[in-house]
Design a protein around this motif. Structure first.
Motif, PDB file in Angstrom:
ATOM      1  N   GLY A  88       0.786  -1.235   0.000  1.00  0.00           N
ATOM      2  CA  GLY A  88       0.000   0.000   0.000  1.00  0.00           C
ATOM      3  C   GLY A  88       0.811   1.274   0.000  1.00  0.00           C
ATOM      4  O   GLY A  88       0.233   2.357   0.103  1.00  0.00           O
ATOM      5  N   ALA A  89       2.121   1.192  -0.090  1.00  0.00           N
ATOM      6  CA  ALA A  89       2.935   2.408  -0.114  1.00  0.00           C
ATOM      7  C   ALA A  89       2.861   3.068  -1.482  1.00  0.00           C
ATOM      8  O   ALA A  89       2.529   2.433  -2.484  1.00  0.00           O
ATOM      9  N   LYS A  90       3.163   4.358  -1.519  1.00  0.00           N
ATOM     10  CA  LYS A  90       3.183   5.066  -2.791  1.00  0.00           C
ATOM     11  C   LYS A  90       4.473   4.712  -3.524  1.00  0.00           C
ATOM     12  O   LYS A  90       5.537   4.632  -2.909  1.00  0.00           O
ATOM     13  N   PRO A  91       4.396   4.509  -4.838  1.00  0.00           N
ATOM     14  CA  PRO A  91       5.623   4.193  -5.575  1.00  0.00           C
ATOM     15  C   PRO A  91       6.553   5.400  -5.619  1.00  0.00           C
ATOM     16  O   PRO A  91       6.093   6.539  -5.546  1.00  0.00           O
ATOM     17  N   PRO A  92       7.855   5.155  -5.720  1.00  0.00           N
ATOM     18  CA  PRO A  92       8.799   6.283  -5.741  1.00  0.00           C
ATOM     19  C   PRO A  92       8.647   7.092  -7.024  1.00  0.00           C
ATOM     20  O   PRO A  92       8.190   6.595  -8.052  1.00  0.00           O
ATOM     21  N   LYS A  93       9.029   8.352  -6.940  1.00  0.00           N
ATOM     22  CA  LYS A  93       8.948   9.217  -8.108  1.00  0.00           C
ATOM     23  C   LYS A  93      10.017   8.809  -9.110  1.00  0.00           C
ATOM     24  O   LYS A  93      11.022   8.185  -8.762  1.00  0.00           O
ATOM     25  N   ARG A  94       9.797   9.195 -10.361  1.00  0.00           N
ATOM     26  CA  ARG A  94      10.790   8.888 -11.393  1.00  0.00           C
ATOM     27  C   ARG A  94      12.074   9.661 -11.121  1.00  0.00           C
ATOM     28  O   ARG A  94      12.058  10.758 -10.563  1.00  0.00           O
ATOM     29  N   ALA A  95      13.161   9.083 -11.565  1.00  0.00           N
ATOM     30  CA  ALA A  95      14.452   9.744 -11.396  1.00  0.00           C
ATOM     31  C   ALA A  95      14.513  10.973 -12.298  1.00  0.00           C
ATOM     32  O   ALA A  95      13.946  10.983 -13.401  1.00  0.00           O
ATOM     33  N   TYR A  96      15.204  11.997 -11.845  1.00  0.00           N
ATOM     34  CA  TYR A  96      15.318  13.229 -12.619  1.00  0.00           C
ATOM     35  C   TYR A  96      16.171  12.980 -13.850  1.00  0.00           C
ATOM     36  O   TYR A  96      17.198  12.293 -13.792  1.00  0.00           O
ATOM     37  N   LEU A  97      15.740  13.532 -14.976  1.00  0.00           N
ATOM     38  CA  LEU A  97      16.491  13.410 -16.216  1.00  0.00           C
ATOM     39  C   LEU A  97      16.487  14.766 -16.898  1.00  0.00           C
ATOM     40  O   LEU A  97      15.431  15.388 -17.053  1.00  0.00           O
ATOM     41  N   ASN A  98      17.661  15.214 -17.276  1.00  0.00           N
ATOM     42  CA  ASN A  98      17.780  16.517 -17.934  1.00  0.00           C
ATOM     43  C   ASN A  98      16.964  16.521 -19.225  1.00  0.00           C
ATOM     44  O   ASN A  98      16.906  15.524 -19.938  1.00  0.00           O
ATOM     45  N   TYR A  99      16.344  17.656 -19.514  1.00  0.00           N
ATOM     46  CA  TYR A  99      15.450  17.764 -20.673  1.00  0.00           C
ATOM     47  C   TYR A  99      16.193  17.482 -21.981  1.00  0.00           C
ATOM     48  O   TYR A  99      15.687  16.767 -22.848  1.00  0.00           O
TER      49      TYR A  99
END
Length: 174
Positions: A88-99
């Motif tokens: 039931g935990a929230k999934p981690p956010k996506r890793a940051y990627l430069n535009y």
């Protein structure tokens, strides 16, 4: 001076006579009526099934934990995250990627897709060149008319002539 006797003054004089001892007894809940044998058996079964379900959940959880112990550190971390999400935990956010890097990556993916499409097209062209096209009329209906046969043009012309004669005969009869 005469004293006026009040209720309070009278109560003080007769305090020892009027004193009552009250003992507090807590309310005791009524005992439940004894359940019949069928109800007792049913209650026992339901509690047993609930205990089994809880036990099965615990066993599954322990098995998953034991399975994670065999992974290397990166896979173990991914497995822990997946387990937390399933609980039931929230999934981690996506890793940051430069535009700019993201756009370059997407451009490379498009190029790969275009190359694959060209390869598929070239393969299909090679396959079709080797095969001969079937000759057939544009109006070929194939197996549908096999049971009925085809209507010839000369048969159609005869029918039209006969229809004209029948109309003339019908007019004479009327």
């Amino acid at each position: 001076m005469s004293l006026v006797l009040t209720k309070a003054a009278l109560a003080l004089n007769n305090a020892e006579k009027n004193f009552k001892v009250v003992k507090f007894e807590a309310h005791k809940p009524k005992k439940k009526e004894s359940l019949s044998d069928d109800k007792k058996i049913h209650d026992l079964r339901s509690t047993n099934t609930q205990k089994k379900e809880v036990d099965l959940k615990k066993i599954r959880h322990e098995i998953v934990k034991f399975g994670m112990s065999g992974f290397d550190s990166t896979k173990k971390q991914e497995a822990k995250i997946a387990l937390a999400i399933s609980l039931g935990a929230k999934p981690p956010k996506r890793a940051y990627l430069n535009y700019k890097e993201l756009m370059a990556k997407r451009k490379q993916e498009k190029l790969k897709e275009n190359e694959e499409k060209q390869q598929m097209n070239s393969k299909s062209i090679l396959q079709t060149v080797g095969q001969k096209k079937k000759k057939g009329s544009k109006n070929d209906v194939g197996h549908l008319l096999s049971s009925y046969g085809k209507v010839q043009k000369k048969d159609l012309k005869k029918d039209n002539k006969n229809k004209g004669n029948q109309k003339k005969k019908n007019k004479k009869l009327i």
